[in-house]
Design a protein around this motif. Sequence first.
Motif, mmCIF file in Angstrom:
data_model
loop_
_atom_site.group_PDB
_atom_site.id
_atom_site.type_symbol
_atom_site.label_atom_id
_atom_site.label_comp_id
_atom_site.label_asym_id
_atom_site.label_seq_id
_atom_site.Cartn_x
_atom_site.Cartn_y
_atom_site.Cartn_z
ATOM 1 N N GLY A 441 28.757 38.371 -31.043
ATOM 2 C CA GLY A 441 27.992 37.710 -29.981
ATOM 3 C C GLY A 441 26.512 37.989 -30.094
ATOM 4 N N PHE A 442 26.163 39.227 -30.425
ATOM 5 C CA PHE A 442 24.762 39.623 -30.584
ATOM 6 C C PHE A 442 24.111 38.839 -31.728
ATOM 7 C CE2 PHE A 442 21.484 42.282 -32.513
ATOM 8 C CZ PHE A 442 20.722 42.663 -31.420
ATOM 9 N N VAL A 443 24.791 38.760 -32.865
ATOM 10 C CA VAL A 443 24.225 38.084 -34.038
ATOM 11 C C VAL A 443 24.214 36.572 -33.852
ATOM 12 C CG1 VAL A 443 24.546 37.655 -36.503
ATOM 13 C CG2 VAL A 443 24.860 39.953 -35.595
ATOM 14 N N LEU A 444 25.357 36.004 -33.449
ATOM 15 C CA LEU A 444 25.457 34.560 -33.330
ATOM 16 C C LEU A 444 24.642 34.020 -32.165
ATOM 17 C CD1 LEU A 444 29.258 33.942 -34.021
ATOM 18 C CD2 LEU A 444 27.355 33.748 -35.599
ATOM 19 N N GLY A 445 24.520 34.815 -31.091
ATOM 20 C CA GLY A 445 23.767 34.356 -29.928
ATOM 21 C C GLY A 445 22.320 34.059 -30.262
ATOM 22 N N GLY A 446 21.694 34.950 -31.045
ATOM 23 C CA GLY A 446 20.305 34.722 -31.434
ATOM 24 C C GLY A 446 20.145 33.485 -32.295
ATOM 25 N N LEU A 447 21.062 33.299 -33.254
ATOM 26 C CA LEU A 447 21.009 32.112 -34.106
ATOM 27 C C LEU A 447 21.285 30.851 -33.296
ATOM 28 C CD1 LEU A 447 23.007 33.518 -37.159
ATOM 29 C CD2 LEU A 447 20.535 33.178 -37.015
ATOM 30 N N MET A 448 22.186 30.950 -32.341
ATOM 31 C CA MET A 448 22.531 29.809 -31.500
ATOM 32 C C MET A 448 21.327 29.358 -30.668
ATOM 33 S SD MET A 448 25.770 29.750 -28.909
ATOM 34 C CE MET A 448 26.522 28.233 -28.362
ATOM 35 N N GLU A 449 20.638 30.331 -30.051
ATOM 36 C CA GLU A 449 19.468 30.012 -29.243
ATOM 37 C C GLU A 449 18.352 29.404 -30.100
ATOM 38 O OE1 GLU A 449 16.400 32.175 -26.093
ATOM 39 O OE2 GLU A 449 17.628 33.393 -27.436
ATOM 40 N N GLU A 450 18.156 29.968 -31.278
ATOM 41 C CA GLU A 450 17.099 29.482 -32.170
ATOM 42 C C GLU A 450 17.341 28.033 -32.587
ATOM 43 O OE1 GLU A 450 15.307 30.516 -36.615
ATOM 44 O OE2 GLU A 450 16.640 31.937 -35.596
ATOM 45 N N ASN A 451 18.583 27.711 -32.969
ATOM 46 C CA ASN A 451 18.891 26.343 -33.395
ATOM 47 C C ASN A 451 18.900 25.369 -32.232
ATOM 48 O OD1 ASN A 451 19.510 26.270 -36.396
ATOM 49 N ND2 ASN A 451 20.727 28.030 -35.765
ATOM 50 N N LEU A 452 19.288 25.829 -31.053
ATOM 51 C CA LEU A 452 19.231 24.963 -29.871
ATOM 52 C C LEU A 452 17.788 24.572 -29.581
ATOM 53 C CD1 LEU A 452 20.499 23.606 -27.403
ATOM 54 C CD2 LEU A 452 20.317 25.803 -26.202
ATOM 55 N N ARG A 453 16.882 25.530 -29.651
ATOM 56 C CA ARG A 453 15.471 25.231 -29.394
ATOM 57 C C ARG A 453 14.908 24.259 -30.427
ATOM 58 N NH1 ARG A 453 12.607 30.910 -27.468
ATOM 59 N NH2 ARG A 453 13.354 30.818 -25.326
ATOM 60 N N ARG A 454 15.274 24.472 -31.685
ATOM 61 C CA ARG A 454 14.783 23.566 -32.731
ATOM 62 C C ARG A 454 15.308 22.152 -32.522
ATOM 63 N NH1 ARG A 454 15.636 27.207 -38.234
ATOM 64 N NH2 ARG A 454 13.935 28.693 -37.879
ATOM 65 N N ALA A 455 16.598 22.045 -32.182
ATOM 66 C CA ALA A 455 17.184 20.722 -31.976
ATOM 67 C C ALA A 455 16.518 20.000 -30.809
ATOM 68 C CB ALA A 455 18.692 20.853 -31.732
ATOM 69 N N LEU A 456 16.299 20.706 -29.713
ATOM 70 C CA LEU A 456 15.667 20.086 -28.545
ATOM 71 C C LEU A 456 14.198 19.758 -28.811
ATOM 72 C CD1 LEU A 456 17.230 22.211 -25.648
ATOM 73 C CD2 LEU A 456 17.856 19.913 -26.407
ATOM 74 N N ALA A 457 13.536 20.569 -29.648
ATOM 75 C CA ALA A 457 12.143 20.264 -30.009
ATOM 76 C C ALA A 457 12.082 18.985 -30.841
ATOM 77 C CB ALA A 457 11.539 21.429 -30.790
ATOM 78 N N ILE A 458 13.065 18.796 -31.746
ATOM 79 C CA ILE A 458 13.102 17.583 -32.567
ATOM 80 C C ILE A 458 13.347 16.347 -31.705
ATOM 81 C CG2 ILE A 458 14.443 16.382 -34.341
ATOM 82 C CD1 ILE A 458 14.894 19.146 -35.638
ATOM 83 N N SER A 459 14.244 16.479 -30.708
ATOM 84 C CA SER A 459 14.631 15.326 -29.887
ATOM 85 C C SER A 459 13.740 15.127 -28.679
ATOM 86 C CB SER A 459 16.079 15.486 -29.423
ATOM 87 O OG SER A 459 16.194 16.590 -28.520
ATOM 88 N N GLY A 460 12.765 16.001 -28.475
ATOM 89 C CA GLY A 460 11.913 15.899 -27.292
ATOM 90 C C GLY A 460 12.636 16.254 -26.015
ATOM 91 N N GLY A 461 13.620 17.136 -26.117
ATOM 92 C CA GLY A 461 14.351 17.584 -24.936
ATOM 93 C C GLY A 461 15.608 16.789 -24.640
ATOM 94 N N ASP A 462 15.943 15.816 -25.469
ATOM 95 C CA ASP A 462 17.137 15.000 -25.261
ATOM 96 C C ASP A 462 18.370 15.745 -25.788
ATOM 97 O OD1 ASP A 462 19.045 13.099 -24.906
ATOM 98 O OD2 ASP A 462 18.155 11.618 -26.265
ATOM 99 N N THR A 463 19.289 16.113 -24.897
ATOM 100 C CA THR A 463 20.467 16.890 -25.300
ATOM 101 C C THR A 463 21.492 16.063 -26.066
ATOM 102 O OG1 THR A 463 21.478 16.455 -23.131
ATOM 103 C CG2 THR A 463 20.239 18.516 -23.382
ATOM 104 N N ASN A 464 21.323 14.733 -26.097
ATOM 105 C CA ASN A 464 22.279 13.910 -26.843
ATOM 106 C C ASN A 464 22.283 14.238 -28.328
ATOM 107 O OD1 ASN A 464 23.254 12.402 -24.657
ATOM 108 N ND2 ASN A 464 21.492 11.006 -24.738
ATOM 109 N N ILE A 465 21.210 14.871 -28.812
ATOM 110 C CA ILE A 465 21.150 15.219 -30.232
ATOM 111 C C ILE A 465 22.254 16.189 -30.625
ATOM 112 C CG2 ILE A 465 19.594 17.208 -29.937
ATOM 113 C CD1 ILE A 465 18.201 16.355 -32.531
#
Length: 500
Positions: A441-465
């Motif tokens: 959880g410690f390792v995957l949680g950080g990677l999960m948060e990082e990729n979520l932020r990148r995905a939302l930055a690419i989509s301009g905040g659209d969660t459909n991505i």
Amino acid sequence: MFDFIIQGFGVALTPLNLGLAFTGALLGTLFGALPGIGPINGIAILMPLAYTLGLPAESALILLAGIYTGAEYGGRMSSILLNVPGDAGAVMTTLDGYPLAKKGLAGPALGISAISSFVGASIAILGLTLFAPLLAKVAVLFGPAELFTMMVFAFASMSVMMGNDPVKTALGAILGVLIGTIGVDSGTGIQRFTFDIPDLYDGIDFVVLIIGMFAISEILLMLESRLQHGKTGELPVIGRVFVTMKEILYCKGAMLRSSLIGFLIGVLPGTGASVAGAVAYTTEKRISDKDNTFGTGDMRGLSAPEAANNASAAGSFVPMLTLGIPGSGTTAVLLGALMLYNITPGPMMFSEHPKVAGGLIASLYIGNIVLLLLNLPLAGFFARVLTIPRWALVPGIVILSFVGVYQLHSDMGAIYLMLGIGILGYLLRKLNFSLATIVLGFVLGGLMEENLRRALAISGGDTNILWQSGISQGLWAASLLLILVPFLLSRLGKRKAQTA
């Protein structure tokens, strides 16, 4: 692929890396032989030392991977000789290993388990060689949204497959994610769960977490155990270790089937050697146990889990190297070790860090042969490690733990934090929580948060991505199936029991 492996052997066959592969195999066998130490504790204790010695990333990983695979070999010794599993992956080994020792066949049991471990690891390493580079090419198709969904799939796999209590497993993973959020958020600069304590501004260091959770909590459990006052027990007579060809042929089907099962389970994120051993043993029992001899000292019942847990250990490197997702609790620690060198395993690792990936795979071939050569003639020597009294063992682990953390931080605050985490780990283990899920959880949680932020930055905040691509949709569906199917099967089983 051939050129890649040749380059890997060029790295692994240097004098330094050969010596580290041998050292890792030897230390891993010793760590695995001692009940409760296991691969995670061995790696957690020596990881800071490898880093502070200035070893290159490929050399450090070769050493730590040798400890991992060596511990899977060593864990069988206390299981067979004392009926005490060396680690979770060796639990199923006790079912037929100890009865064989009571029959006066301790030596042949150690021998067949070593050969089964060698066969299982060899098949899995070959699978790693063939499939990891191919999977890496496919993994390039994964963007931030797909990687986020892959983390969701990893958590779903872990909650279902790790431990006997899915609820506690899920809670442990959530706790690991929460621990990972401690510190100043790099994106917003906001403090999260720091309680205005300066030592927490930089978050919880991975090494401090690992040594506290595993080594310190293990020390506390040792101090609580009755074994602290003396030796671990009387060893049975070992006798001959070399097995006959007839005994090997008797177990060949169990070895091959269990090796494939172990590799496939090891590739799944969030599983581990304990799951592989249990599945292989129950499968082999259904196939081969025509006379109900499993559990009474059948060599096939010993061979199956030993081949599976070693195959699982090698297979768990596949998701770690290709997707950056640990296949087990131990590979989660190895993932953290790579991050100390600013190397993030994933789709680009085979092209950006071929020396690290190739050297690791090649060293597994070498280490596996070394382990077989060590474990057959020296089984009696390694077995004597089981007689080390706890009053001598505990101080050694304490010294290594404290020195390892202080070497990295030169700060007493890190020592106090390590002790606090150790007490927490001790309490969680008393409550039957799996500490490996917290690490994941410690390792995957950080990677999960990082990729979520990148995905939302690419989509301009659209969660459909997060569910637009076919890969994401497939992973979401697989995650739901992993969570819902066991629940539905359980409900169906209860209904059948009520109507019966």
